[in-house]
Design a protein around this motif. Structure first.
Motif: not given
Length: 756
Positions: A338-339, A432-434, A439-440, A444-447
């Protein structure tokens, strides 16, 4: 039998010719040669002019051959050289261009980017387009044909980079843009994109069919770049260029792509002022810029790097077209956190000029969460047992309709060979990797992980400005301290002012030599100690750097707000860096400021280590609050300071956490938080871990793997230790033992102790 005139003497020949008609002797080839050579007009029934013919014949038969002029061997070499030059020129000329195979296809592709991709890259774009792809293609076409800026965030593996590479080819082949600039997160990344474009131009037979004026001269090079300078078309140079950083298309008359340029650069490299001068003297500047994934994982986690790259984007890159002109831009990107830079560019509120388009892999997840939870368990079990996901796939196939309910996928055709649908593919990526999936693939990457109440963020530290000019000592401060962190390439320093109650102010910090830029790391330092000091070795450059730095700061007066002048009372120099320890001690012993500077050693004191409070004091030692100055000089013949780094790092962060205006607060000079972003990153480059041992709890500080340098953090910690040595005391901190009244000992008592 006929008489052979060549065997007669001149007088006999005269008599023969005088009495014989010419027709009777014209069978002799020599007479004909004479006639043709000397231009004698003789016909049947006419007699030759005896005197003239005789004179010519005698001249031919008796005149010696002239000597050749010059060396015959040199003439032979000249002829051979001329022949080779002619053959070379003939070989350099590419000859006539092939005819266009399909003019209608070429004409339609020139105006339709999607048709261009489908027609000339069928092996690359073999899957059907998704609705998101069509939106992106339309935006790219608009940016190339009519101008504008367009940023797009697409899921990893959606082909956004490949689409942009094809957009570069489409723009130059059809004459839409004469100069395209490729910019990557670094120069190597951009060169990889250019190499992909070169492979298409050199090996795509479909492009050769319809764009022979561009592709045929390229393929005539046979991959040998040295042939570029000599290539000719109808006797004229094509001025083609084919290097790792630049492509210049061949100059061909009546070609819309004649002399078009594609050039690469890294976003932090040399971009400003990019231009190219053509053979006709015309200078061209970039009119289209393609910025592919302009940030790395490291830069995305750095506020200062994000700000620096946004500044480069807004200034150097968008100004490439030159004064009075606008540049078109395409930027495929991925939001990492984020940002970060990509997140800011895609925001219509922060950068509306970029027309950001944010796409996802999954727009709605399946509603059957319990079934997918069971699927995840089977997937893990199958990977452990068989090394693949066969058990999970069987479970999904048996109840696929129910498990797909409620899902909305962006690209239904995208899944692997061992999967049954794009929904299963997306859920596998999420399992596999939340964090990486959001993000990828979702952009919308997690905070970010929330920090504890006592842990500061870079933004919070950078915002602690006191609106006092740089280098000015605030009123009430009685102590000035300095710390120098020694590294191979640079010297990092911090100067701080302190009140007696440990209210502190950072009044100056920087490096020697000065890097003259707002963001840099030790690894990418451009102007190093060796370059600034011109010293031949490492020790010599460190010594010379310390001498210059201390002279500039310890020898100057620092003005206080009330007009009083202060000097730096104590300067600690880090002597922990292995290669510099001896030279630091040597400098402290020989320096003209020997009474002020002091070598220092930070010690890691963990929970299981012996605390400084249990240190057994020896005669002559100075002991303070978690620091000591042993009275043991050893072979270096100079005293030094040792301090508990874990304690003092916690102490400094506690001072930074104090509210502005309260006693014991530590603040930064100036009134602009942005100028302290790099300092704030240094101060947050480590995190604390509370550890218990030997009946006590200790903060142990560790380096963050995603962060870079922490040298100014060490510098500020050293300044606080120096302030404690000079007498600053924080209330309720345990006091400052150094300021306590020393025990009076008589000379006789000292003698008795020595004998004992």
């Amino acid at each position: 039998m006929a008489t052979d005139p060549r065997k007669l003497r001149p007088s006999e020949l005269c008599r023969l010719l005088n009495s014989t008609p010419l027709g009777e002797v014209t069978g002799d080839r020599q007479i004909y040669r004479l006639r043709s050579r000397f231009g004698l007009q003789i016909g049947d029934g006419q007699h030759v002019d005896l005197l003239r013919l005789t004179a010519k014949l005698v001249e031919v038969r008796h005149t010696p051959k002239p000597e050749p002029e010059g060396d015959p061997y040199e003439k032979l070499k000249d002829r051979a050289r001329a022949r080779n030059v002619a053959l070379a020129i003939a070989g350099r000329d590419i000859g006539d261009l092939p005819n266009v195979v399909n003019p209608d296809r070429k004409a339609q592709a020139a105006a339709d980017f999607r048709y261009f991709c489908d027609s000339y890259f069928p092996l690359t774009f073999h899957l059907p387009w998704s609705p998101d792809h069509l939106k992106v293609i339309a935006k790219i076409e608009q940016a190339v044909l009519r101008g504008g800026l367009f940023a797009m965030a697409m899921p990893r593996g959606s082909g956004k980079t490949t689409i942009c590479e094809c957009a570069c080819i489409w723009a130059v082949l059809n004459g839409h843009r004469e100069f395209v600039c490729l910019i990557g997160s670094d120069e190597g990344h951009a060169m990889d994109m250019l190499e992909s474009i070169k492979m298409e131009l050199d090996g795509n037979d479909l492009l050769l069919e319809d764009y022979p004026e561009v592709v045929y001269p390229i393929q005539c090079l046979d991959g040998i770049a040295n042939r570029c300078n000599g290539q000719l078309y109808k006797g004229q140079r094509t001025h083609i260029s084919w290097t790792a950083r630049e492509i210049v298309l061949p100059t061909i008359p009546d070609s819309v792509a004649s002399g078009a340029i594609i050039k690469v650069a890294g976003i932090t490299g040399r971009i400003r002022g990019m231009k190219y001068k053509r053979a006709d003297g015309h200078t061209v500047r970039p009119t289209l810029v393609v910025i592919d994934d302009p940030q790395t994982d490291e830069s995305a986690r750095s506020l200062s790097q994000c700000a620096t790259r946004e500044g480069i984007l807004a200034g150097a890159i968008l100004g490439l077209a030159g004064p009075g002109k606008k540049i078109s831009g395409i930027m495929p990107c991925t939001v990492i956190r984020p940002s970060d830079m990509a997140d800011n560019i895609l925001s219509p509120d922060k950068h509306p000029e970029w027309n950001g388009q944010r796409t996802k892999m999954v727009y709605a997840f399946p509603t059957e969460e319990k079934k997918w939870h069971r699927y995840g368990e089977l997937r893990g079990e199958s990977l452990r047992m068989h090394g693949d996901i066969r058990l999970a796939t069987e479970y999904y196939a048996a109840d696929r309709e129910a498990m797909d309910a409620g899902a909305q996928i962006a690209w239904p055709e995208r899944f692997n060979h061992d999967e049954l649908s794009a929904i299963q593919h997306a859920m596998n990526l999420r399992l596999q990797d939340e964090a990486a999936f959001f993000a990828e693939y979702q952009n919308e990457p997690l905070p970010a992980e929330t920090v504890s109440d006592d842990e500061l963020t870079p933004d919070q530290i950078a915002a602690k400005v006191n609106r006092i000019a740089r280098g000015i000592v605030p009123i009430g401060c009685n102590h000035l301290t300095m710390f120098i962190d020694v590294q191979q390439a640079l010297l990092f320093y911090v100067v701080a002012a302190w009140e007696d109650d440990f209210t502190g102010y950072v009044i100056d910090y920087g490096t020697f030599p000065d890097q003259q830029r707002s963001y840099f790391t030790l690894r990418d330092a451009r102007y190093t100690l060796a370059a600034a000091t011109k010293a031949s070795g490492l020790e010599g450059s460190i010594y010379a750097g310390l001498e210059t730095l201390t002279s500039n700061h310890l020898g100057r007066e620092w003005r206080r707000d009330d007009g009083a002048m202060l000097w730096i009372e104590r300067c600690l120099i880090d002597a922990n860096w292995g290669s510099s320890t001896d030279v630091v001690y040597q400098f402290c012993r020989q320096s003209s400021h020997a009474g002020i500077i002091l070598p220092s050693h930070g010690r890691f004191v963990g929970a299981s280590s012996q605390p400084f409070s249990e240190y057994k004091r020896r005669p002559g030692d100075r002991v303070g609050h978690n620091w000591r100055m042993p009275n043991v000089a050893g072979k270096r013949a100079v005293r030094h300071a040792v301090y508990d780094t874990n304690y003092w790092k916690t102490f400094v962060h506690a001072r930074l956490a104090v509210t502005m205006g309260d006693r014991g607060c530590l603040s930064l000079f100036g009134d602009t938080p942005d100028q302290h972003r790099l300092l704030a990153e240094h101060l947050t480059a480590e995190y604390r871990v509370k550890t218990e041992g030997r009946g006590r709890t200790v903060d142990e500080w560790k380096q963050r793997p995603e962060r870079g340098d922490n040298h100014w953090f060490d510098g500020l910690v050293g300044c606080a230790v120096a302030a404690s040595i000079q007498g600053s005391v924080l209330a309720d901190s345990g006091g400052n033992v150094a300021s306590a009244k020393r025990e009076r000992v008589s000379f006789a008592e000292l003698q008795r102790r020595r004998r004992g």
